[in-house]
Design a protein around this motif. Structure first.
Motif, short mmCIF file in Angstrom:
data_model
loop_
_atom_site.label_atom_id
_atom_site.label_comp_id
_atom_site.label_asym_id
_atom_site.label_seq_id
_atom_site.Cartn_x
_atom_site.Cartn_y
_atom_site.Cartn_z
N LEU A 175 -42.61 13.57 -2.58
CA LEU A 175 -44.01 13.78 -2.21
C LEU A 175 -44.43 12.50 -1.50
CD1 LEU A 175 -45.55 15.30 -5.46
CD2 LEU A 175 -45.01 16.50 -3.35
N LEU A 176 -44.68 12.63 -0.20
CA LEU A 176 -44.95 11.46 0.62
C LEU A 176 -46.38 11.49 1.10
CD1 LEU A 176 -43.84 9.02 2.28
CD2 LEU A 176 -43.17 10.66 4.03
N GLY A 177 -47.07 10.37 0.99
CA GLY A 177 -48.44 10.35 1.50
C GLY A 177 -49.08 9.01 1.22
N PRO A 178 -50.20 8.74 1.88
CA PRO A 178 -50.91 7.47 1.62
C PRO A 178 -51.59 7.54 0.25
CG PRO A 178 -52.20 8.84 3.11
CD PRO A 178 -50.91 9.57 2.87
N SER A 179 -52.09 6.41 -0.25
CA SER A 179 -52.77 6.45 -1.53
C SER A 179 -54.05 7.26 -1.39
CB SER A 179 -53.06 5.04 -2.03
OG SER A 179 -53.97 4.43 -1.15
N GLY A 180 -54.34 8.06 -2.40
CA GLY A 180 -55.50 8.93 -2.34
C GLY A 180 -55.18 10.30 -1.76
N GLU A 209 -43.70 6.88 -8.04
CA GLU A 209 -43.43 5.64 -7.30
C GLU A 209 -42.30 4.87 -7.97
OE1 GLU A 209 -45.04 4.31 -4.57
OE2 GLU A 209 -46.87 5.48 -4.40
N PRO A 210 -41.12 5.45 -8.06
CA PRO A 210 -40.09 4.84 -8.91
C PRO A 210 -39.68 3.44 -8.49
CG PRO A 210 -39.16 6.61 -7.58
CD PRO A 210 -40.63 6.66 -7.39
N PHE A 211 -39.83 3.12 -7.23
CA PHE A 211 -39.36 1.80 -6.79
C PHE A 211 -40.50 0.90 -6.35
CE2 PHE A 211 -36.33 5.12 -5.34
CZ PHE A 211 -35.46 4.98 -6.41
N GLY A 212 -41.72 1.35 -6.63
CA GLY A 212 -42.90 0.65 -6.11
C GLY A 212 -43.01 -0.79 -6.56
N ALA A 213 -42.61 -1.07 -7.82
CA ALA A 213 -42.87 -2.40 -8.36
C ALA A 213 -41.64 -3.31 -8.26
CB ALA A 213 -43.31 -2.28 -9.82
N LEU A 214 -40.68 -2.95 -7.41
CA LEU A 214 -39.45 -3.76 -7.35
C LEU A 214 -39.38 -4.51 -6.02
CD1 LEU A 214 -37.09 -0.97 -8.65
CD2 LEU A 214 -37.91 -2.93 -9.92
N ASP A 215 -38.58 -5.57 -6.00
CA ASP A 215 -38.47 -6.28 -4.72
C ASP A 215 -37.43 -5.58 -3.82
OD1 ASP A 215 -35.94 -7.49 -5.55
OD2 ASP A 215 -37.23 -8.66 -6.90
N VAL A 249 -42.59 10.60 -6.17
CA VAL A 249 -43.76 10.29 -5.36
C VAL A 249 -43.51 8.97 -4.67
CG1 VAL A 249 -46.07 9.34 -5.63
CG2 VAL A 249 -45.53 11.56 -6.60
N THR A 250 -43.85 8.88 -3.40
CA THR A 250 -43.72 7.61 -2.71
C THR A 250 -44.70 7.54 -1.54
OG1 THR A 250 -42.20 6.16 -1.53
CG2 THR A 250 -41.86 8.50 -1.25
N HIS A 251 -45.04 6.31 -1.17
CA HIS A 251 -45.85 6.16 0.03
C HIS A 251 -45.00 5.56 1.15
CE1 HIS A 251 -46.31 2.34 -2.17
NE2 HIS A 251 -46.06 1.84 -0.99
N ASP A 252 -43.70 5.39 0.83
CA ASP A 252 -42.80 4.72 1.77
C ASP A 252 -41.93 5.79 2.44
OD1 ASP A 252 -40.81 3.37 3.03
OD2 ASP A 252 -40.44 1.96 1.39
N GLN A 253 -42.17 6.02 3.73
CA GLN A 253 -41.47 7.11 4.41
C GLN A 253 -39.98 6.86 4.47
OE1 GLN A 253 -41.24 6.77 8.46
NE2 GLN A 253 -42.95 5.38 8.73
N GLU A 254 -39.61 5.59 4.63
CA GLU A 254 -38.18 5.27 4.70
C GLU A 254 -37.48 5.70 3.42
OE1 GLU A 254 -36.22 1.27 5.35
OE2 GLU A 254 -37.97 1.23 6.68
N ASN A 269 -49.01 10.19 12.87
CA ASN A 269 -49.58 8.87 12.63
C ASN A 269 -48.99 8.21 11.40
OD1 ASN A 269 -51.37 8.44 14.76
ND2 ASN A 269 -52.82 9.89 13.87
N PHE A 270 -48.81 9.01 10.36
CA PHE A 270 -48.35 8.45 9.10
C PHE A 270 -46.91 7.96 9.20
CE2 PHE A 270 -46.60 8.71 4.80
CZ PHE A 270 -47.44 7.80 4.19
N LEU A 271 -46.08 8.72 9.88
CA LEU A 271 -44.70 8.28 10.02
C LEU A 271 -44.59 7.08 10.94
CD1 LEU A 271 -42.83 11.67 10.21
CD2 LEU A 271 -43.41 10.29 8.23
#
Lengths: 371, 350
Positions: free
Chosen positions: B33-38, B158-164, B189-194, B231-233
């Motif tokens: 599930l890809l999208g900006p926050s909100g 956001e499984p990888f959101g908090a990692l470097d 869920v992610t906001h990172d398209q890559e 635009n998002f991509l």
């Protein structure tokens, strides 16, 4: 190499200068320390030591006699040791419920509730005591009723309490999965309504039938132990809730939700996740609450009526002995109270050492949008 | 069909988090599930898990309506963004918790925990506490905990959101391989398209509580369905243009617009940087003039920034070979020819 050293040297010099600039001159540091030590010594250490010196002025034998020989003094110690645990248990239950509601739910009046929890801190204990006298005292709102037939409310109260426990147990033991629920578990409303009526009726009937409670007798709250418990619990109410709210807010609901999605029931979540997470906050709150409850004077003074051998707690007893010029007696009781306070403080310090630092326990938490 | 979401809506106060969302998740698929926050992606995930209650709509699992089931009965594995590991339990206790509350015999729990520790490559760390683990290790423990009770679906917030960055890269590939091994339908869920494109079989792009596009990573990247997705991509050039008689104009360029997709009037044209050809000489009429402003030769592709004759900046990408062949320099005038464009009416959807 050379340039490096050249670069580093002024840096070290600068660091030392900054260090010096940040630190106050030696005489200021020593002066402040001395003043602090002197103030603590004069205001705290000397009086505390003096209490024990005075208490033991008749020797150890006299000290023991002062404590044990007088039945009123003995009673005051026992009374304090009765009232404080009851008030403590009540405050743990209410404090936990209030903290849970405030930390976990957003409901209208949440801010008001948070403010009201602090009220006992800001109200003078004497006023708090007067409040209870105005409600339960002879001239109070409930006074005449309680005097004539106070015990007639007891069957209702006890039965209602049992109904509450019944409903709680029903939902605690109800299988959460619809598939494993049989028959009665599937009809919560019917069971709760019929069951509650049954429990209430049966208990009420039993109490009335066997005349558990005396009839036409006054139920004393003011000038009696229930009043002491009420006043003590009121004055010390904020301690537990105040300690728990920040802890629960910091821990957050995520671990509980994780347990839920792993299939834990409400009771399991409470036992396995919630309680271990807030345990130290709770113990800390209880220690503070305990210290304050033992020493409570103002509110208790008003509701107790000061009846020696009946409603005198330790602080009240000390005051009375002091007024009677029985200084060794007063100091003997005072030393017991002080000893309890010191024990409490030591428990607190020990606990602070034992609890791992908060930073280590909680992962860095950013306020993220939940969307 | 593993999971079916039908017309699910959810509002928080005045904020519409989900607006009649419908989605099918086939069996054994790894879906992003890809999208900006909100955009409502986490809300949708929590509704599937039963941690949030939808205002309306249904959630079905294998044709069974689970809308009213509590989270504990849904048998989903949920991995929280900040892991939500039980901090007072060891790694082994954390992983075994889902089995423990289901009254599994102790020996069996121990065996399953051992298996999972092997799977997440953390053998030997079972006696550690979460506070003593690194971020990536915690993440893997959280995953093992979610998998222990053999969930029907695996949900990751956001499984990888908090990692470097480095750890994230490793874990992505690891998650991909893990999914191939265990074959549980998974939604993350992610906001990172890559991240979405690299890991998922299927990507769902969300915006403002609605689904903008569903498709494989290739479909979504190559054929974005809406201006938002474009635009998002990111990595796209945008031209203000006008559509007259089925032809789009930008500057001196006039282009046939793909049939049936365009209204007349103001329009926005999207072109990916690698779909713009640069020539030194003008050939035909379907080009516009531009001047080279900046050249970035790092990486496998040369990135060139141009300024068009009407003053917009345009990004172009080309291979190193092509770049050498053209011999471009700063301030050189060139002719640009789009190979493929998408036109959307300026007010909204195609």
């Amino acid at each position: 190499m050379n340039t490096e050293a050249a670069v580093q040297k002024p840096q070290a010099g600068a660091a030392a200068r900054i260090q010096r600039a940040r630190q106050d001159p030696t005489w200021v540091r020593w002066g402040l320390t001395l003043v602090a030590v002197a103030v603590v010594g004069v205001l705290v250490v000397i009086p505390v030591v003096n209490i024990f010196v005075q208490a033991l002025s008749d020797g150890v034998g006299g000290y023991w006699k002062n404590l044990v020989a007088d039945p009123d003094t003995r009673h005051s110690i026992i009374l304090t040791l009765t009232v404080v645990p009851i008030a403590l248990v009540a405050n743990i239950i209410f404090g936990f419920m209030a903290a849970w509601a405030i930390a976990r739910f957003d409901f209208p009046g949440r801010t008001l509730l948070t403010a009201l929890i602090d009220l006992p801190f800001s109200v003078s204990p004497v006023v708090a005591g007067l409040m209870f006298v105005l409600i339960f005292g002879l001239q109070g709102y409930l006074g005449s009723f309680l005097r004539e037939d106070g015990y007639s409310v007891m069957p209702y109260l006890i039965s209602l309490l049992a109904v509450g426990v019944f409903i709680l147990l029903f939902f605690l033991f109800r299988p959460a999965s619809p598939k494993t629920r049989h028959e009665l578990w599937n009809h919560p409303w019917t069971v709760v309504l019929v069951g509650s009526a049954g429990v209430f009726g049966l208990l009420f009937f039993l109490q009335v039938h066997f005349e558990v409670w005396p009839r036409n007798e006054s139920l004393k709250i003011i000038f009696a132990t229930p009043g002491l418990v009420l006043a003590t619990a009121f004055v010390t109410f904020p301690f537990v809730a105040r300690e728990l709210i920040p802890v629960m807010e910091a821990v957050g609901p995520d671990e509980e939700l994780a347990a839920l999605s792993l299939g834990a029931s409400g009771w399991q979540i409470f036992r396995h996740i919630t309680v271990p997470n807030i345990k130290w906050g709770l113990v800390y709150g209880v220690i503070l609450c305990n210290a304050r409850a033992m020493g409570e004077f103002g509110a208790v003074y008003v509701v107790s009526g000061h009846i020696a051998g009946q409603t005198d707690t330790m602080p009240l007893r000390i005051e009375k002995l002091f007024q009677e010029y029985n200084l060794p007696g007063a100091f003997a009781v005072a030393s017991v109270l002080t000893l309890l306070a010191i024990l409490t403080l030591m428990a607190k310090i020990k606990l602070e050492r034992k609890v791992p630092s908060r930073a280590n326990l909680s992962e860095p938490k950013t306020k993220e949008a939940r969307l | 069909m593993s999971i079916l979401i039908k017309n699910v809506s959810k509002t928080f106060g005045n904020f519409v988090a989900l607006d009649r969302v419908s989605l099918e998740v086939p069996d054994r698929v790894l879906l992003a599930l890809l999208g900006p926050s909100g955009s409502g992606k986490t809300t949708l995930l929590r509704i599937i898990a039963g941690l949030e209650v939808a205002d309306s709509g249904n959630v079905l699992y294998q044709k069974e309506d689970i809308t009213d089931q509590s989270a504990r009965d849904r048998k989903v594995g949920f991995v929280f963004q900040h892991y939500a590991l039980f901090r007072h339990m060891t790694v082994a206790e954390n992983i075994g918790y889902g089995l423990r509350v289901r009254k599994t015999p102790k020996a069996k729990i121990r065996q399953r925990v051992g298996e999972l520790l092997k799977l997440i490559r953390l053998e030997g760390l079972q006696a550690r506490y979460p506070g003593q683990l690194s971020g990536g290790q915690r993440q893997r423990v959280a995953l093992a905990r979610a998998l222990a009770a053999e969930p029907r679906v695996l949900l990751l917030d956001e499984p990888f959101g908090a990692l470097d960055a480095k750890v994230r890269q490793d874990l992505r590939q690891w998650l991909r391989r893990l999914h191939e091994e265990i074959h549980v339908s998974s939604i993350f869920v992610t906001h990172d398209q890559e991240e979405a494109f690299e890991v998922a079989d299927r990507v769902v792009v969300m915006n403002e509580g609605r689904i903008e596009q569903i498709g494989t990573p290739e479909q979504v990247y190559d054929h974005p369905a809406t201006p938002f997705v474009y635009n998002f991509l990111g990595n796209v050039n945008l031209f203000q243009s006008r559509v007259v008689n089925g032809k789009a104009r930008i500057g001196s360029l006039e282009m046939e617009v793909p049939e049936g997709t365009h209204p007349e009037g103001q329009a926005v044209m999207y072109v990916r940087p690698h779909l713009l050809d640069i020539e030194q000489q003008a050939t035909g009429a379907d080009h516009f003039r531009a001047r080279v402003k900046h050249i970035n030769r790092t990486g496998p592709l040369v990135k060139i920034e141009l300024m068009t004759e009407w003053g917009d900046f345009v990004n172009v990408e080309m291979s190193q070979e092509r770049f050498r062949h053209l011999g471009l320099k700063s301030d050189l005038e060139v002719f640009v020819k789009p190979r493929e464009v998408r036109v959307f009416s300026a007010t909204g959807r195609a």
